[in-house]
Design a protein around this motif. Structure first.
Motif, mmCIF file in Angstrom:
data_model
loop_
_atom_site.group_PDB
_atom_site.id
_atom_site.type_symbol
_atom_site.label_atom_id
_atom_site.label_comp_id
_atom_site.label_asym_id
_atom_site.label_seq_id
_atom_site.Cartn_x
_atom_site.Cartn_y
_atom_site.Cartn_z
ATOM 1 N N PRO A 1 25.728 -160.585 -3.631
ATOM 2 C CA PRO A 1 25.808 -159.161 -3.867
ATOM 3 C C PRO A 1 25.054 -158.417 -2.712
ATOM 4 C CG PRO A 1 25.093 -160.487 -5.752
ATOM 5 C CD PRO A 1 25.187 -161.369 -4.679
ATOM 6 N N ILE A 2 24.046 -158.994 -2.277
ATOM 7 C CA ILE A 2 23.417 -158.114 -1.096
ATOM 8 C C ILE A 2 24.224 -158.156 0.056
ATOM 9 C CG2 ILE A 2 21.594 -158.328 0.784
ATOM 10 C CD1 ILE A 2 20.021 -160.185 -1.174
ATOM 11 N N MET A 3 25.089 -159.052 0.505
ATOM 12 C CA MET A 3 26.182 -159.247 1.446
ATOM 13 C C MET A 3 27.410 -158.145 1.145
ATOM 14 S SD MET A 3 28.662 -162.174 2.599
ATOM 15 C CE MET A 3 29.443 -161.945 1.103
ATOM 16 N N LEU A 4 27.577 -158.073 0.055
ATOM 17 C CA LEU A 4 28.734 -157.043 -0.262
ATOM 18 C C LEU A 4 28.126 -155.519 -0.456
ATOM 19 C CD1 LEU A 4 30.482 -159.021 -3.179
ATOM 20 C CD2 LEU A 4 31.295 -158.538 -0.761
ATOM 21 N N THR A 5 26.928 -155.500 -0.948
ATOM 22 C CA THR A 5 26.267 -154.113 -0.861
ATOM 23 C C THR A 5 26.278 -153.492 0.630
ATOM 24 O OG1 THR A 5 24.875 -154.625 -2.857
ATOM 25 C CG2 THR A 5 24.144 -152.809 -1.482
ATOM 26 N N TRP A 6 25.662 -154.228 1.392
ATOM 27 C CA TRP A 6 25.606 -153.910 2.742
ATOM 28 C C TRP A 6 26.995 -153.613 3.343
ATOM 29 C CZ3 TRP A 6 21.575 -157.385 5.782
ATOM 30 C CH2 TRP A 6 20.199 -157.408 5.085
ATOM 31 N N THR A 7 28.005 -154.312 3.113
ATOM 32 C CA THR A 7 29.256 -154.140 3.357
ATOM 33 C C THR A 7 29.890 -152.966 2.990
ATOM 34 O OG1 THR A 7 29.627 -156.744 3.525
ATOM 35 C CG2 THR A 7 31.837 -155.227 3.732
ATOM 36 N N PHE A 8 29.619 -152.758 1.767
ATOM 37 C CA PHE A 8 30.211 -151.541 1.069
ATOM 38 C C PHE A 8 29.573 -150.299 1.852
ATOM 39 C CE2 PHE A 8 30.484 -153.843 -3.025
ATOM 40 C CZ PHE A 8 31.653 -154.331 -2.916
ATOM 41 N N GLU A 9 28.282 -150.231 1.901
ATOM 42 C CA GLU A 9 27.557 -148.999 2.648
ATOM 43 C C GLU A 9 28.267 -148.826 4.235
ATOM 44 O OE1 GLU A 9 23.197 -146.899 3.567
ATOM 45 O OE2 GLU A 9 23.552 -149.201 2.787
ATOM 46 N N GLY A 10 28.180 -149.919 4.956
ATOM 47 C CA GLY A 10 28.781 -149.815 6.427
ATOM 48 C C GLY A 10 30.028 -149.264 6.313
ATOM 49 N N ALA A 11 31.106 -150.013 5.472
ATOM 50 C CA ALA A 11 32.492 -149.537 5.473
ATOM 51 C C ALA A 11 32.704 -148.176 5.032
ATOM 52 C CB ALA A 11 33.222 -150.499 4.458
ATOM 53 N N LEU A 12 31.746 -147.552 4.231
ATOM 54 C CA LEU A 12 31.925 -146.096 3.848
ATOM 55 C C LEU A 12 31.669 -145.297 4.900
ATOM 56 C CD1 LEU A 12 31.660 -143.809 1.462
ATOM 57 C CD2 LEU A 12 29.428 -144.007 1.897
ATOM 58 N N PHE A 13 30.743 -145.452 5.935
ATOM 59 C CA PHE A 13 30.806 -144.563 7.054
ATOM 60 C C PHE A 13 31.796 -145.045 8.129
ATOM 61 C CE2 PHE A 13 26.614 -144.714 5.271
ATOM 62 C CZ PHE A 13 26.196 -143.413 5.479
ATOM 63 N N GLY A 14 32.329 -146.394 8.177
ATOM 64 C CA GLY A 14 33.533 -146.663 8.816
ATOM 65 C C GLY A 14 34.696 -145.804 8.214
ATOM 66 N N GLY A 15 34.846 -145.965 6.977
ATOM 67 C CA GLY A 15 35.876 -145.088 6.410
ATOM 68 C C GLY A 15 36.146 -143.590 6.539
ATOM 69 N N ALA A 16 34.693 -143.172 6.647
ATOM 70 C CA ALA A 16 34.380 -141.517 6.784
ATOM 71 C C ALA A 16 35.142 -141.272 8.582
ATOM 72 C CB ALA A 16 33.159 -141.138 6.857
ATOM 73 N N ALA A 17 34.869 -142.240 9.250
ATOM 74 C CA ALA A 17 35.191 -141.907 10.679
ATOM 75 C C ALA A 17 36.798 -142.019 10.758
ATOM 76 C CB ALA A 17 34.579 -142.982 11.607
ATOM 77 N N ILE A 18 37.305 -142.890 10.208
ATOM 78 C CA ILE A 18 38.833 -142.672 9.786
ATOM 79 C C ILE A 18 39.229 -141.503 9.486
ATOM 80 C CG2 ILE A 18 40.774 -144.082 8.740
ATOM 81 C CD1 ILE A 18 39.354 -146.650 8.971
#
Length: 468
Positions: A258-275
């Motif tokens: 869950p920690i791994m996925l939480t960090w991934t969800f947050e990082g991917a959010l800002f990557g998605g915003a860049a897209i």
């Protein structure tokens, strides 16, 4: 070999908020410094590769993004060892043996999980082509990844050893070792990218090799520290490294995924915003990158506080001390939110000053980028408080070994509320980049409210153990 007894529990169980604040700051300050130095290490790679040309810079950017996404996901997975070690120290029952088990199994979990990741990175060119990237950029990024993937296992090992050293009361080594990594990265990039010090000029591949050397140097440094540091060496953390403890292995996986996925969800959010920004225009992407980098630097402080808070709350959790749990969480949240309040005020008052560190704000050619970056920073100032709150709230909940529900909160808050709002306001409502950043702020607000509620309802939810 006979081990020295652990220090008395009363030395680490502060009776006042001031004492807890002192303990938190001593633990968090080196971790914050290490986080900031790590950002500098990443910046060094960009600075050197940028001189090689647009294609190589794009390839390195994509390659580093994919590599770091995978490596930090694995570090998040193994970081479950931190609250387990803290709880074991709080219990003070066979702490040496139990700490060694947690560290050993964290190495095992990281090593096992790294194998599929290595296969993925070895096919980096194919992954990037499937993502629609330019064929030449994908080819060069694939060559970059073929080399840098060698640093994955040392990088994951560094994450485990850094967490263990901090939990065992030696957070200063994180700052020292990351400082060493920065120095090694500068020298190795200078030598291998451009062919100095008698080394061949390897260009982009030289930068990848420099990263491998830097990560390996960190792993070797931590290995030496674990054997030479008086406090750390008595745990014999490399002892019986081949011995399995499947119950502890499963516990780390249970908390770590869950920690791994939480960090991934947050990082991917800002990557998605860049897209999303890329769908609007080039100026929006540039302004977004500037504003996000400024916000990311400020975020390293509450992130370091969150890492320290996990350990402090974890020790209280292991000691079955409700008052200490409450005090440790309360102080950590106050410090994290308080600092972000200061940065929010500074960004709000002088946004152009912050932007000027990245672009010439007086150049007519940069006028649109500067204007947009200032607008985004106004929103960044607004979400500084909630960003700090959600980071530290997640940290204190990890100290209670509560990771699964926070993961679902992150998924809902970041992707349903945050990304959904960004799409609606950015495109349907016509707010463009301002709408996308508003969505980011709303997502962070939702996550922080839900995590803070869960922390304050911890006893009602059964997250706090009964006292003896």
């Amino acid at each position: 070999m006979e081990f020295t007894a652990a220090p008395p529990l009363t030395e680490t169980r502060p009776a006042t908020d001031r004492a807890e604040l002192s303990a938190l700051v001593r633990l968090a300050a080196p971790l914050v410094g290490a986080n900031l130095l790590q950002m500098a290490v990443s910046a060094v790679d960009v600075i050197f590769v940028a001189r090689l040309g647009t294609v190589d810079l794009a390839a390195a950017t994509l390659g580093v993004f994919l590599f770091n996404l995978c490596m930090y996901a694995l570090i998040g997975l193994t970081s479950a060892a931190s609250p387990l070690i803290a709880a074991e120290l709080g219990r003070r029952r066979h702490a040496v043996r139990e700490v060694r088990r947690s560290v050993r199994m964290a190495f095992w979990v990281g090593g096992v999980a790294a194998f599929p990741v290595l296969i993925l990175l070895a096919h980096g060119e194919t992954v990037l082509l499937l993502a629609g990237q330019d064929p030449e950029v994908a080819r060069r990024a694939g060559s970059f990844l073929d080399i840098i993937l060698i640093g994955l296992l040392p990088g994951v090992a560094v994450g485990v050893m850094r967490s263990a050293a901090a939990a065992l009361g030696r957070p200063g080594w994180a700052f020292a070792v990351t400082g060493l990594a920065l120095l090694v990265s500068i020298v190795a990039n200078w030598a291998l990218v451009f062919g100095n010090l008698g080394a061949p000029a390897l260009g982009l591949e030289g930068s990848a090799l420099a990263s491998v050397i830097s990560l390996t140097a960190m792993a070797i440094a931590y290995g030496a520290i674990f054997r030479l540091d008086r406090r750390l060496r008595r745990y014999r953390l490399f002892g019986r490294w081949w011995a399995t403890e499947w119950s502890r292995f499963r516990e780390i996986v249970r908390l770590g995924v869950p920690i791994m996925l939480t960090w991934t969800f947050e990082g991917a959010l800002f990557g998605g915003a860049a897209i999303l920004m890329g769908l609007i225009g080039v100026n929006e992407v540039a302004a977004h990158a500037v504003a996000l980098n400024i916000a990311a630097i400020a975020f390293q402080v509450p992130f370091g506080i969150a890492q320290a808070a996990t350990i402090r709350v974890g020790m209280a959790y292991g000691a079955l001390d409700r008052a200490w749990i409450s005090r440790a969480g309360r102080v950590a949240l106050a410090v994290g939110i308080g600092f972000m309040g200061i940065t929010a005020a500074a960004i709000w008052a002088t946004p152009r000053l912050f932007v000027s560190a990245y672009v010439d704000v007086d150049a007519p050619a940069n006028a649109i980028v500067v204007k947009l970056a200032v607008q985004y920073l106004a929103l960044a100032a607004m979400f500084q408080l909630v960003d700090g709150a959600q980071a530290v709230a997640a940290g204190v909940l990890r100290g209670l070994q509560d990771t699964s529900v926070p993961m679902w909160i992150a998924l809902f808050g970041y992707w349903v509320v945050g990304f959904g709002t960004s799409i609606f306001l950015g495109f349907e409502a016509g707010w463009a980049g301002v709408g996308i950043w508003t969505g980011l702020a709303v997502g962070l607000l939702a996550v922080s409210i839900l995590l803070l509620w869960r922390w304050h309802a911890r006893e009602r939810l059964g997250l706090v153990p009964r006292t003896i």
